[in-house]
Design a protein around this motif. Sequence first.
Motif, PDB file in Angstrom:
ATOM      1  N   LYS A 132       4.677   0.129  -8.429  1.00 60.12           N
ATOM      2  CA  LYS A 132       5.347   1.033  -9.360  1.00 60.12           C
ATOM      3  C   LYS A 132       4.793   2.459  -9.277  1.00 60.12           C
ATOM      4  O   LYS A 132       5.496   3.410  -9.553  1.00 60.12           O
ATOM      5  CB  LYS A 132       5.227   0.517 -10.790  1.00 60.12           C
ATOM      6  CG  LYS A 132       6.027  -0.734 -11.035  1.00 60.12           C
ATOM      7  CD  LYS A 132       5.864  -1.231 -12.443  1.00 60.12           C
ATOM      8  CE  LYS A 132       6.632  -2.532 -12.634  1.00 60.12           C
ATOM      9  NZ  LYS A 132       6.394  -3.142 -13.925  1.00 60.12           N
ATOM     10  N   GLN A 133       3.512   2.595  -8.911  1.00 63.93           N
ATOM     11  CA  GLN A 133       2.891   3.920  -8.839  1.00 63.93           C
ATOM     12  C   GLN A 133       2.312   4.192  -7.449  1.00 63.93           C
ATOM     13  O   GLN A 133       1.317   4.880  -7.290  1.00 63.93           O
ATOM     14  CB  GLN A 133       1.833   4.063  -9.917  1.00 63.93           C
ATOM     15  CG  GLN A 133       0.882   2.915 -10.036  1.00 63.93           C
ATOM     16  CD  GLN A 133      -0.014   3.018 -11.247  1.00 63.93           C
ATOM     17  OE1 GLN A 133      -0.394   4.110 -11.648  1.00 63.93           O
ATOM     18  NE2 GLN A 133      -0.361   1.903 -11.835  1.00 63.93           N
ATOM     19  N   LYS A 134       2.991   3.659  -6.435  1.00 62.41           N
ATOM     20  CA  LYS A 134       2.530   3.727  -5.052  1.00 62.41           C
ATOM     21  C   LYS A 134       2.242   5.148  -4.593  1.00 62.41           C
ATOM     22  O   LYS A 134       1.199   5.408  -3.992  1.00 62.41           O
ATOM     23  CB  LYS A 134       3.575   3.080  -4.141  1.00 62.41           C
ATOM     24  CG  LYS A 134       3.197   3.028  -2.684  1.00 62.41           C
ATOM     25  CD  LYS A 134       4.294   2.369  -1.881  1.00 62.41           C
ATOM     26  CE  LYS A 134       4.027   2.217  -0.414  1.00 62.41           C
ATOM     27  NZ  LYS A 134       3.138   3.070   0.235  1.00 62.41           N
ATOM     28  N   ALA A 135       3.130   6.074  -4.870  1.00 58.62           N
ATOM     29  CA  ALA A 135       2.947   7.456  -4.400  1.00 58.62           C
ATOM     30  C   ALA A 135       1.656   8.062  -4.947  1.00 58.62           C
ATOM     31  O   ALA A 135       0.890   8.680  -4.203  1.00 58.62           O
ATOM     32  CB  ALA A 135       4.149   8.313  -4.796  1.00 58.62           C
ATOM     33  N   ILE A 156      -1.094   6.461  -6.124  1.00 58.57           N
ATOM     34  CA  ILE A 156      -2.279   5.757  -5.610  1.00 58.57           C
ATOM     35  C   ILE A 156      -2.521   6.148  -4.158  1.00 58.57           C
ATOM     36  O   ILE A 156      -3.663   6.370  -3.744  1.00 58.57           O
ATOM     37  CB  ILE A 156      -2.118   4.223  -5.733  1.00 58.57           C
ATOM     38  CG1 ILE A 156      -1.893   3.805  -7.181  1.00 58.57           C
ATOM     39  CG2 ILE A 156      -3.309   3.501  -5.122  1.00 58.57           C
ATOM     40  CD1 ILE A 156      -3.073   3.967  -8.093  1.00 58.57           C
ATOM     41  N   ASP A 157      -1.450   6.265  -3.381  1.00 54.95           N
ATOM     42  CA  ASP A 157      -1.597   6.663  -1.978  1.00 54.95           C
ATOM     43  C   ASP A 157      -2.171   8.078  -1.863  1.00 54.95           C
ATOM     44  O   ASP A 157      -2.982   8.351  -0.977  1.00 54.95           O
ATOM     45  CB  ASP A 157      -0.262   6.558  -1.247  1.00 54.95           C
ATOM     46  CG  ASP A 157       0.176   5.108  -1.021  1.00 54.95           C
ATOM     47  OD1 ASP A 157      -0.635   4.185  -1.273  1.00 54.95           O
ATOM     48  OD2 ASP A 157       1.324   4.893  -0.614  1.00 54.95           O
ATOM     49  N   LYS A 158      -1.772   8.965  -2.759  1.00 54.67           N
ATOM     50  CA  LYS A 158      -2.331  10.324  -2.754  1.00 54.67           C
ATOM     51  C   LYS A 158      -3.803  10.303  -3.146  1.00 54.67           C
ATOM     52  O   LYS A 158      -4.616  11.035  -2.581  1.00 54.67           O
ATOM     53  CB  LYS A 158      -1.542  11.232  -3.685  1.00 54.67           C
ATOM     54  CG  LYS A 158      -0.190  11.606  -3.132  1.00 54.67           C
ATOM     55  CD  LYS A 158       0.578  12.494  -4.071  1.00 54.67           C
ATOM     56  CE  LYS A 158       1.973  12.729  -3.500  1.00 54.67           C
ATOM     57  NZ  LYS A 158       2.818  13.453  -4.421  1.00 54.67           N
ATOM     58  N   LEU A 159      -4.162   9.457  -4.112  1.00 54.80           N
ATOM     59  CA  LEU A 159      -5.560   9.310  -4.504  1.00 54.80           C
ATOM     60  C   LEU A 159      -6.378   8.805  -3.322  1.00 54.80           C
ATOM     61  O   LEU A 159      -7.480   9.305  -3.058  1.00 54.80           O
ATOM     62  CB  LEU A 159      -5.675   8.350  -5.694  1.00 54.80           C
ATOM     63  CG  LEU A 159      -7.041   8.188  -6.318  1.00 54.80           C
ATOM     64  CD1 LEU A 159      -7.473   9.479  -7.005  1.00 54.80           C
ATOM     65  CD2 LEU A 159      -7.032   7.055  -7.316  1.00 54.80           C
ATOM     66  N   ALA A 160      -5.848   7.839  -2.597  1.00 54.24           N
ATOM     67  CA  ALA A 160      -6.533   7.316  -1.410  1.00 54.24           C
ATOM     68  C   ALA A 160      -6.724   8.418  -0.376  1.00 54.24           C
ATOM     69  O   ALA A 160      -7.786   8.527   0.241  1.00 54.24           O
ATOM     70  CB  ALA A 160      -5.739   6.157  -0.818  1.00 54.24           C
ATOM     71  N   GLU A 161      -5.727   9.256  -0.219  1.00 54.08           N
ATOM     72  CA  GLU A 161      -5.816  10.366   0.729  1.00 54.08           C
ATOM     73  C   GLU A 161      -6.895  11.366   0.312  1.00 54.08           C
ATOM     74  O   GLU A 161      -7.681  11.824   1.139  1.00 54.08           O
ATOM     75  CB  GLU A 161      -4.457  11.059   0.824  1.00 54.08           C
ATOM     76  CG  GLU A 161      -4.362  12.094   1.903  1.00 54.08           C
ATOM     77  CD  GLU A 161      -2.972  12.711   1.983  1.00 54.08           C
ATOM     78  OE1 GLU A 161      -2.896  13.886   2.365  1.00 54.08           O
ATOM     79  OE2 GLU A 161      -1.983  12.030   1.648  1.00 54.08           O
ATOM     80  N   VAL A 162      -6.978  11.669  -0.974  1.00 53.06           N
ATOM     81  CA  VAL A 162      -7.991  12.595  -1.484  1.00 53.06           C
ATOM     82  C   VAL A 162      -9.394  12.078  -1.193  1.00 53.06           C
ATOM     83  O   VAL A 162     -10.280  12.837  -0.811  1.00 53.06           O
ATOM     84  CB  VAL A 162      -7.802  12.826  -3.004  1.00 53.06           C
ATOM     85  CG1 VAL A 162      -9.010  13.504  -3.615  1.00 53.06           C
ATOM     86  CG2 VAL A 162      -6.551  13.645  -3.262  1.00 53.06           C
ATOM     87  N   VAL A 173      -5.653   2.039   1.896  1.00 59.25           N
ATOM     88  CA  VAL A 173      -5.262   1.085   0.861  1.00 59.25           C
ATOM     89  C   VAL A 173      -5.227  -0.298   1.499  1.00 59.25           C
ATOM     90  O   VAL A 173      -4.585  -0.501   2.525  1.00 59.25           O
ATOM     91  CB  VAL A 173      -3.871   1.452   0.279  1.00 59.25           C
ATOM     92  CG1 VAL A 173      -3.440   0.436  -0.758  1.00 59.25           C
ATOM     93  CG2 VAL A 173      -3.890   2.857  -0.302  1.00 59.25           C
ATOM     94  N   LEU A 174      -5.951  -1.237   0.893  1.00 54.85           N
ATOM     95  CA  LEU A 174      -6.016  -2.602   1.410  1.00 54.85           C
ATOM     96  C   LEU A 174      -5.511  -3.593   0.366  1.00 54.85           C
ATOM     97  O   LEU A 174      -5.658  -3.356  -0.835  1.00 54.85           O
ATOM     98  CB  LEU A 174      -7.458  -2.978   1.763  1.00 54.85           C
ATOM     99  CG  LEU A 174      -8.188  -2.095   2.771  1.00 54.85           C
ATOM    100  CD1 LEU A 174      -9.623  -2.564   2.911  1.00 54.85           C
ATOM    101  CD2 LEU A 174      -7.479  -2.102   4.108  1.00 54.85           C
ATOM    102  N   ILE A 175      -4.961  -4.687   0.842  1.00 52.32           N
ATOM    103  CA  ILE A 175      -4.580  -5.794  -0.047  1.00 52.32           C
ATOM    104  C   ILE A 175      -5.667  -6.854   0.068  1.00 52.32           C
ATOM    105  O   ILE A 175      -6.015  -7.279   1.165  1.00 52.32           O
ATOM    106  CB  ILE A 175      -3.221  -6.403   0.352  1.00 52.32           C
ATOM    107  CG1 ILE A 175      -2.109  -5.377   0.186  1.00 52.32           C
ATOM    108  CG2 ILE A 175      -2.935  -7.653  -0.476  1.00 52.32           C
ATOM    109  CD1 ILE A 175      -0.761  -5.852   0.691  1.00 52.32           C
ATOM    110  N   VAL A 176      -6.187  -7.276  -1.067  1.00 49.47           N
ATOM    111  CA  VAL A 176      -7.159  -8.362  -1.114  1.00 49.47           C
ATOM    112  C   VAL A 176      -6.459  -9.543  -1.758  1.00 49.47           C
ATOM    113  O   VAL A 176      -5.995  -9.457  -2.887  1.00 49.47           O
ATOM    114  CB  VAL A 176      -8.411  -7.969  -1.944  1.00 49.47           C
ATOM    115  CG1 VAL A 176      -9.353  -9.154  -2.076  1.00 49.47           C
ATOM    116  CG2 VAL A 176      -9.108  -6.785  -1.325  1.00 49.47           C
TER     117      VAL A 176
END
Length: 106
Positions: free
Chosen positions: A51-54, A56-62, A67-70
């Motif tokens: 739902k908030q992929k964009a 979270i992906d930007k946070l990962a980039e910062v 981003v990994l799936i466990v």
Amino acid sequence: MKENNKNIVLYSAKKNGFLASYKDKGSIAFTATFDPRLWKALQLPIEPYEKQKAGIDKLAEVFDCEVLIVEAEYNVTKLDGSDFERTEREESMEDRIGALLNLLTN
């Protein structure tokens, strides 16, 4: 009882660890803590991530993370080895009074 969970974690190869915490310091400054132990990582179930992929992906980039799936499977049994099944909790008088008070104060 068997339970399967899929969670999202952020991993940094440069820091050799999983994102354990972060704090916004105002403006566009952040501090982040990384830990090599997976169980210390910040985790987000897959459904809210989608739902908030964009964001979270930007946070990962910062934080220069990927981003990994466990995916984890838990087997829950009683101490004697017998199967454990969740039981529904019955609503108590305390729950009803709390709901009534909540209704009256809102």
